[in-house]
Motif scaffolding. Structure first.
Motif, PDB file in Angstrom:
ATOM      1  N   MET A 197       0.839  -1.198   0.000  1.00 49.10           N
ATOM      2  CA  MET A 197       0.000   0.000   0.000  1.00 49.10           C
ATOM      3  C   MET A 197       0.874   1.248   0.000  1.00 49.10           C
ATOM      4  O   MET A 197       1.977   1.229   0.529  1.00 49.10           O
ATOM      5  N   ARG A 198       0.317   2.296  -0.562  1.00 48.14           N
ATOM      6  CA  ARG A 198       1.028   3.569  -0.536  1.00 48.14           C
ATOM      7  C   ARG A 198       0.202   4.589   0.268  1.00 48.14           C
ATOM      8  O   ARG A 198      -1.008   4.413   0.438  1.00 48.14           O
ATOM      9  N   TYR A 199       0.860   5.614   0.775  1.00 46.85           N
ATOM     10  CA  TYR A 199       0.138   6.613   1.559  1.00 46.85           C
ATOM     11  C   TYR A 199       0.559   8.021   1.130  1.00 46.85           C
ATOM     12  O   TYR A 199       1.671   8.218   0.607  1.00 46.85           O
ATOM     13  N   ALA A 200      -0.345   8.962   1.334  1.00 46.98           N
ATOM     14  CA  ALA A 200      -0.098  10.342   0.912  1.00 46.98           C
ATOM     15  C   ALA A 200       0.640  11.137   1.980  1.00 46.98           C
ATOM     16  O   ALA A 200       1.604  11.843   1.700  1.00 46.98           O
ATOM     17  N   LYS A 201       0.165  11.028   3.221  1.00 48.83           N
ATOM     18  CA  LYS A 201       0.826  11.772   4.311  1.00 48.83           C
ATOM     19  C   LYS A 201       0.364  11.262   5.672  1.00 48.83           C
ATOM     20  O   LYS A 201      -0.664  10.585   5.781  1.00 48.83           O
ATOM     21  N   ILE A 202       1.155  11.631   6.672  1.00 50.94           N
ATOM     22  CA  ILE A 202       0.789  11.374   8.069  1.00 50.94           C
ATOM     23  C   ILE A 202       0.802  12.721   8.782  1.00 50.94           C
ATOM     24  O   ILE A 202       1.762  13.485   8.636  1.00 50.94           O
ATOM     25  N   ARG A 203      -0.269  13.025   9.498  1.00 51.04           N
ATOM     26  CA  ARG A 203      -0.283  14.239  10.333  1.00 51.04           C
ATOM     27  C   ARG A 203      -0.022  13.822  11.774  1.00 51.04           C
ATOM     28  O   ARG A 203      -0.768  12.994  12.324  1.00 51.04           O
ATOM     29  N   LYS A 204       0.998  14.435  12.377  1.00 58.44           N
ATOM     30  CA  LYS A 204       1.384  14.042  13.741  1.00 58.44           C
ATOM     31  C   LYS A 204       0.401  14.541  14.789  1.00 58.44           C
ATOM     32  O   LYS A 204       0.247  13.948  15.847  1.00 58.44           O
ATOM     33  N   MET A 205      -0.217  15.688  14.494  1.00 56.06           N
ATOM     34  CA  MET A 205      -1.216  16.250  15.410  1.00 56.06           C
ATOM     35  C   MET A 205      -2.330  16.841  14.566  1.00 56.06           C
ATOM     36  O   MET A 205      -2.113  17.835  13.873  1.00 56.06           O
ATOM     37  N   ASP A 206      -3.489  16.227  14.614  1.00 58.64           N
ATOM     38  CA  ASP A 206      -4.608  16.641  13.774  1.00 58.64           C
ATOM     39  C   ASP A 206      -5.804  16.926  14.676  1.00 58.64           C
ATOM     40  O   ASP A 206      -6.195  16.060  15.471  1.00 58.64           O
ATOM     41  N   VAL A 207      -6.377  18.125  14.556  1.00 57.13           N
ATOM     42  CA  VAL A 207      -7.554  18.440  15.378  1.00 57.13           C
ATOM     43  C   VAL A 207      -8.815  18.577  14.519  1.00 57.13           C
ATOM     44  O   VAL A 207      -9.865  18.977  15.009  1.00 57.13           O
ATOM     45  N   SER A 208      -8.714  18.229  13.234  1.00 57.44           N
ATOM     46  CA  SER A 208      -9.852  18.405  12.322  1.00 57.44           C
ATOM     47  C   SER A 208     -10.605  17.120  12.030  1.00 57.44           C
ATOM     48  O   SER A 208     -11.761  17.165  11.623  1.00 57.44           O
ATOM     49  N   ASN A 209      -9.956  15.989  12.169  1.00 56.12           N
ATOM     50  CA  ASN A 209     -10.552  14.735  11.710  1.00 56.12           C
ATOM     51  C   ASN A 209     -10.818  13.806  12.891  1.00 56.12           C
ATOM     52  O   ASN A 209     -10.035  12.922  13.185  1.00 56.12           O
ATOM     53  N   GLY A 210     -11.976  14.045  13.547  1.00 58.42           N
ATOM     54  CA  GLY A 210     -12.323  13.286  14.750  1.00 58.42           C
ATOM     55  C   GLY A 210     -12.085  14.134  15.988  1.00 58.42           C
ATOM     56  O   GLY A 210     -11.499  15.223  15.905  1.00 58.42           O
ATOM     57  N   PRO A 211     -12.543  13.630  17.141  1.00 56.51           N
ATOM     58  CA  PRO A 211     -12.447  14.415  18.378  1.00 56.51           C
ATOM     59  C   PRO A 211     -11.035  14.439  18.966  1.00 56.51           C
ATOM     60  O   PRO A 211     -10.285  13.473  18.844  1.00 56.51           O
ATOM     61  N   GLY A 212     -10.684  15.532  19.621  1.00 55.76           N
ATOM     62  CA  GLY A 212      -9.403  15.626  20.324  1.00 55.76           C
ATOM     63  C   GLY A 212      -8.217  15.742  19.384  1.00 55.76           C
ATOM     64  O   GLY A 212      -8.360  15.963  18.177  1.00 55.76           O
ATOM     65  N   ILE A 213      -7.036  15.594  19.967  1.00 56.65           N
ATOM     66  CA  ILE A 213      -5.800  15.663  19.180  1.00 56.65           C
ATOM     67  C   ILE A 213      -5.450  14.248  18.732  1.00 56.65           C
ATOM     68  O   ILE A 213      -5.339  13.329  19.561  1.00 56.65           O
ATOM     69  N   ARG A 214      -5.289  14.061  17.426  1.00 56.38           N
ATOM     70  CA  ARG A 214      -5.148  12.721  16.866  1.00 56.38           C
ATOM     71  C   ARG A 214      -3.963  12.642  15.908  1.00 56.38           C
ATOM     72  O   ARG A 214      -3.465  13.664  15.440  1.00 56.38           O
ATOM     73  N   VAL A 215      -3.556  11.421  15.621  1.00 59.80           N
ATOM     74  CA  VAL A 215      -2.648  11.173  14.504  1.00 59.80           C
ATOM     75  C   VAL A 215      -3.522  10.794  13.310  1.00 59.80           C
ATOM     76  O   VAL A 215      -4.513  10.070  13.468  1.00 59.80           O
ATOM     77  N   SER A 216      -3.187  11.306  12.108  1.00 58.66           N
ATOM     78  CA  SER A 216      -3.971  10.968  10.919  1.00 58.66           C
ATOM     79  C   SER A 216      -3.085  10.370   9.838  1.00 58.66           C
ATOM     80  O   SER A 216      -1.997  10.874   9.571  1.00 58.66           O
ATOM     81  N   LEU A 217      -3.609   9.318   9.231  1.00 59.89           N
ATOM     82  CA  LEU A 217      -2.939   8.684   8.088  1.00 59.89           C
ATOM     83  C   LEU A 217      -3.836   8.837   6.865  1.00 59.89           C
ATOM     84  O   LEU A 217      -5.006   8.444   6.904  1.00 59.89           O
ATOM     85  N   PHE A 218      -3.289   9.425   5.810  1.00 60.20           N
ATOM     86  CA  PHE A 218      -4.017   9.567   4.546  1.00 60.20           C
ATOM     87  C   PHE A 218      -3.451   8.534   3.575  1.00 60.20           C
ATOM     88  O   PHE A 218      -2.303   8.648   3.147  1.00 60.20           O
ATOM     89  N   VAL A 219      -4.254   7.512   3.247  1.00 66.20           N
ATOM     90  CA  VAL A 219      -3.759   6.482   2.336  1.00 66.20           C
ATOM     91  C   VAL A 219      -3.883   6.976   0.895  1.00 66.20           C
ATOM     92  O   VAL A 219      -4.607   7.926   0.601  1.00 66.20           O
ATOM     93  N   GLN A 220      -3.167   6.304   0.010  1.00 66.63           N
ATOM     94  CA  GLN A 220      -3.122   6.705  -1.393  1.00 66.63           C
ATOM     95  C   GLN A 220      -3.990   5.771  -2.231  1.00 66.63           C
ATOM     96  O   GLN A 220      -3.958   4.559  -2.028  1.00 66.63           O
ATOM     97  N   GLY A 221      -4.744   6.349  -3.178  1.00 66.63           N
ATOM     98  CA  GLY A 221      -5.512   5.548  -4.111  1.00 66.63           C
ATOM     99  C   GLY A 221      -7.003   5.598  -3.838  1.00 66.63           C
ATOM    100  O   GLY A 221      -7.460   5.252  -2.745  1.00 66.63           O
TER     101      GLY A 221
END
Ligand code: SF4
Length: 166
Positions: free
Chosen positions: A1-25
């Motif tokens: 699998m390939r991925y686009a990016k990882i956000r170390k601290m994300d407050v937009s996608n779900g509650p609280g401070i999170r890690v986000s993985l954006f997969v590719q495809g």
């Protein structure tokens, strides 16, 4: 699998401070998709065993309440196996942190998949530009649903997350 990016601290996608993985495809090609650079399955970078370790390490921090997986399309047949492994490893290591996934597929077509054992919340359905609404929380268009997967699987019927239930 390939991925686009990882956000170390994300407050937009779900509650609280999170890690986000954006997969590719993604093959849905929704009109005015928020993330068109993630459509090409050959784009981004390879998601390796080292990437998984780095991702889990980021999730260790006390202030990180959970992991969000977006796309691209995490549930596409080309991605779901790897995303299931990520979900399994995340939940084994962090049973008290939550896992959210966004997909263009519908819950009804995914409910038998192994990944449902590890998921807390699924935001499902393709983005429909004509149904776009700025006031919606954690989803872009009114057709999309923020689903409480633990409750839905337990009660064998679709249960929306309390914040979305009307
Ligand atoms: S499913 Fe998501 S990533 Fe794929 S085209 Fe639609 S909005 Fe874009």
């Amino acid at each position: 699998m390939r991925y686009a990016k990882i956000r170390k601290m994300d407050v937009s996608n779900g509650p609280g401070i999170r890690v986000s993985l954006f997969v590719q495809g993604c093959t849905f090609n929704c009109k005015n998709c928020f993330n068109p650079e993630t459509h090409d399955f050959n784009g981004g970078e390879e998601f390796t065993a080292e990437t998984l370790q780095e991702l889990l390490k980021l999730c260790e921090k006390d202030f990180i309440v959970g992991l969000s997986i977006l796309g691209g399309e995490p549930m596409h047949p080309k991605n779901i196996k790897e995303v299931t492994l990520i979900a399994k490893k995340f939940k084994e290591k962090f049973p008290h942190k939550d896992l959210w996934i966004w997909t263009g597929f519908l819950y009804e077509n995914l409910r038998e998949q192994e990944i449902m054992n590890y998921l807390d919340v699924l935001v499902d359905g393709q983005y429909v530009d004509e149904l776009h609404d700025f006031t919606l929380q954690w989803r872009g268009s009114a057709n999309q649903r923020v689903i409480d997967i633990k409750q839905s699987q337990m009660k064998n019927k679709l249960i929306l997350l309390e914040t979305q239930a009307k």
